[in-house]
Design a protein around this motif. Structure first.
Motif, PDB file in Angstrom:
ATOM      1  N   LEU A 165      25.439  -4.646  45.950  1.00 50.70           N
ATOM      2  CA  LEU A 165      26.868  -4.909  46.041  1.00 50.70           C
ATOM      3  C   LEU A 165      27.643  -3.618  46.204  1.00 50.70           C
ATOM      4  O   LEU A 165      27.211  -2.544  45.777  1.00 50.70           O
ATOM      5  CB  LEU A 165      27.345  -5.657  44.799  1.00 50.70           C
ATOM      6  N   SER A 166      28.803  -3.726  46.789  1.00 53.17           N
ATOM      7  CA  SER A 166      29.686  -2.585  46.968  1.00 53.17           C
ATOM      8  C   SER A 166      30.300  -2.224  45.614  1.00 53.17           C
ATOM      9  O   SER A 166      30.632  -3.090  44.821  1.00 53.17           O
ATOM     10  CB  SER A 166      30.790  -2.961  47.962  1.00 53.17           C
ATOM     11  N   GLU A 190      33.381 -18.986  51.819  1.00 56.90           N
ATOM     12  CA  GLU A 190      33.171 -17.929  52.819  1.00 56.90           C
ATOM     13  C   GLU A 190      31.834 -18.102  53.530  1.00 56.90           C
ATOM     14  O   GLU A 190      31.750 -17.958  54.749  1.00 56.90           O
ATOM     15  CB  GLU A 190      33.230 -16.545  52.156  1.00 56.90           C
ATOM     16  N   ARG A 209      27.094  -7.783  51.232  1.00 58.20           N
ATOM     17  CA  ARG A 209      27.066  -6.346  50.920  1.00 58.20           C
ATOM     18  C   ARG A 209      28.464  -5.789  50.666  1.00 58.20           C
ATOM     19  O   ARG A 209      28.615  -4.766  50.010  1.00 58.20           O
ATOM     20  CB  ARG A 209      26.398  -5.567  52.039  1.00 58.20           C
ATOM     21  N   GLU A 210      29.478  -6.436  51.168  1.00 51.82           N
ATOM     22  CA  GLU A 210      30.858  -5.976  50.972  1.00 51.82           C
ATOM     23  C   GLU A 210      31.470  -6.454  49.656  1.00 51.82           C
ATOM     24  O   GLU A 210      32.542  -5.993  49.268  1.00 51.82           O
ATOM     25  CB  GLU A 210      31.740  -6.442  52.138  1.00 51.82           C
ATOM     26  N   LEU A 211      30.810  -7.369  48.987  1.00 50.31           N
ATOM     27  CA  LEU A 211      31.339  -7.901  47.728  1.00 50.31           C
ATOM     28  C   LEU A 211      31.199  -6.898  46.598  1.00 50.31           C
ATOM     29  O   LEU A 211      30.287  -6.076  46.577  1.00 50.31           O
ATOM     30  CB  LEU A 211      30.600  -9.189  47.350  1.00 50.31           C
ATOM     31  N   ARG A 212      32.126  -6.995  45.654  1.00 50.66           N
ATOM     32  CA  ARG A 212      32.026  -6.224  44.410  1.00 50.66           C
ATOM     33  C   ARG A 212      31.633  -7.198  43.305  1.00 50.66           C
ATOM     34  O   ARG A 212      31.785  -8.401  43.438  1.00 50.66           O
ATOM     35  CB  ARG A 212      33.374  -5.585  44.085  1.00 50.66           C
ATOM     36  N   GLN A 243      24.182 -11.507  54.932  1.00 49.69           N
ATOM     37  CA  GLN A 243      23.903 -10.183  54.363  1.00 49.69           C
ATOM     38  C   GLN A 243      25.094  -9.240  54.572  1.00 49.69           C
ATOM     39  O   GLN A 243      25.469  -8.506  53.657  1.00 49.69           O
ATOM     40  CB  GLN A 243      22.645  -9.580  55.001  1.00 49.69           C
ATOM     41  N   VAL A 244      25.655  -9.255  55.760  1.00 48.82           N
ATOM     42  CA  VAL A 244      26.800  -8.378  56.049  1.00 48.82           C
ATOM     43  C   VAL A 244      27.962  -8.704  55.112  1.00 48.82           C
ATOM     44  O   VAL A 244      28.597  -7.805  54.557  1.00 48.82           O
ATOM     45  CB  VAL A 244      27.223  -8.503  57.531  1.00 48.82           C
ATOM     46  N   TYR A 245      28.222  -9.982  54.911  1.00 46.79           N
ATOM     47  CA  TYR A 245      29.313 -10.375  54.020  1.00 46.79           C
ATOM     48  C   TYR A 245      29.002 -10.023  52.563  1.00 46.79           C
ATOM     49  O   TYR A 245      29.855  -9.466  51.850  1.00 46.79           O
ATOM     50  CB  TYR A 245      29.593 -11.876  54.147  1.00 46.79           C
ATOM     51  N   ASP A 276      34.188  -9.725  42.330  1.00 49.65           N
ATOM     52  CA  ASP A 276      34.419 -10.851  43.237  1.00 49.65           C
ATOM     53  C   ASP A 276      33.583 -12.075  42.875  1.00 49.65           C
ATOM     54  O   ASP A 276      33.894 -13.182  43.308  1.00 49.65           O
ATOM     55  CB  ASP A 276      34.087 -10.454  44.681  1.00 49.65           C
TER      56      ASP A 276
END
Length: 184
Positions: free
Chosen positions: A97-98, A159, A140-143, A136-138, A146
């Motif tokens: 996660l980000s 989403e 990886r941007e999550l914190r 995966q792209v989506y 979230d």
């Protein structure tokens, strides 16, 4: 005593005259004024009539609005009951996660997709790499914030459903189902 009896007889005559002929002291005055006072019987009859009319209208509306199902509708309902849901497993997804912490946070999620038709399974197999890539792209941007609470889970589901619907365009995906989720 005779006077009392005479007065009593006099009152009875006035009362009988009012009940039978509709005229009495009050009736005569009303007739002169041009307006008659409605009797209690008339008011009750009008109220009962109104209740009967409204009840009939309500009953008629109920029967027109709630028709018995036709044979075609019954067949469609039984076909819908027979149709079992079709699930397409995407498998495990593991992403970091980000975030700006000392330790990286990871998300492991096992997802299945609910499809509208069993015939779509071969097509889903063909586009599975595209769907996994979009997820995966989506993800990886999550914190980690979230994903907290039921609201976070709801947003994540919405989403992912939006992304899979776009990626699997001719296929109708009904829902995204989480079978396992681990945030570390």
């Amino acid at each position: 005593m005779a006077d009392d009896k005479a007065k009593k007889d006099d009152k009875e005559e006035k009362t009988e005259g009012t009940a039978e002929g509709g005229e009495g002291v009050e009736g005569g005055e009303a007739a002169e004024g041009g307006k008659k006072k409605p009797s209690k019987k008339m008011i009750i009859m009008m109220a009962v009539g109104a209740v009967v009319v409204l009840g009939g209208a309500g009953g008629g509306a109920f029967f027109f609005m709630h028709k018995a199902p036709t044979e075609a509708a019954k067949t469609a309902d039984s076909d819908a009951e027979k149709a079992k849901p079709v699930y397409f497993p995407l498998g495990d997804l593991l992403v970091n996660l980000s975030g700006e912490g000392k330790h990286p946070n990871f998300l492991k999620v096992k997802i299945s997709l609910e499809l509208a038709d069993e015939k779509d399974v071969p097509l889903m197999e063909a586009i599975k790499p595209r769907i996994v890539d979009n997820f995966q792209v989506y993800l990886r941007e999550l914190r980690i914030e979230d994903l907290r609470g039921s609201a976070g889970m709801y947003r994540l589901r919405e989403e992912l459903l939006m992304r899979v619907t776009e990626a699997a365009q001719p296929v109708r995906v009904r829902d995204v189902l989480f079978q396992e989720m681990l945030v570390q």
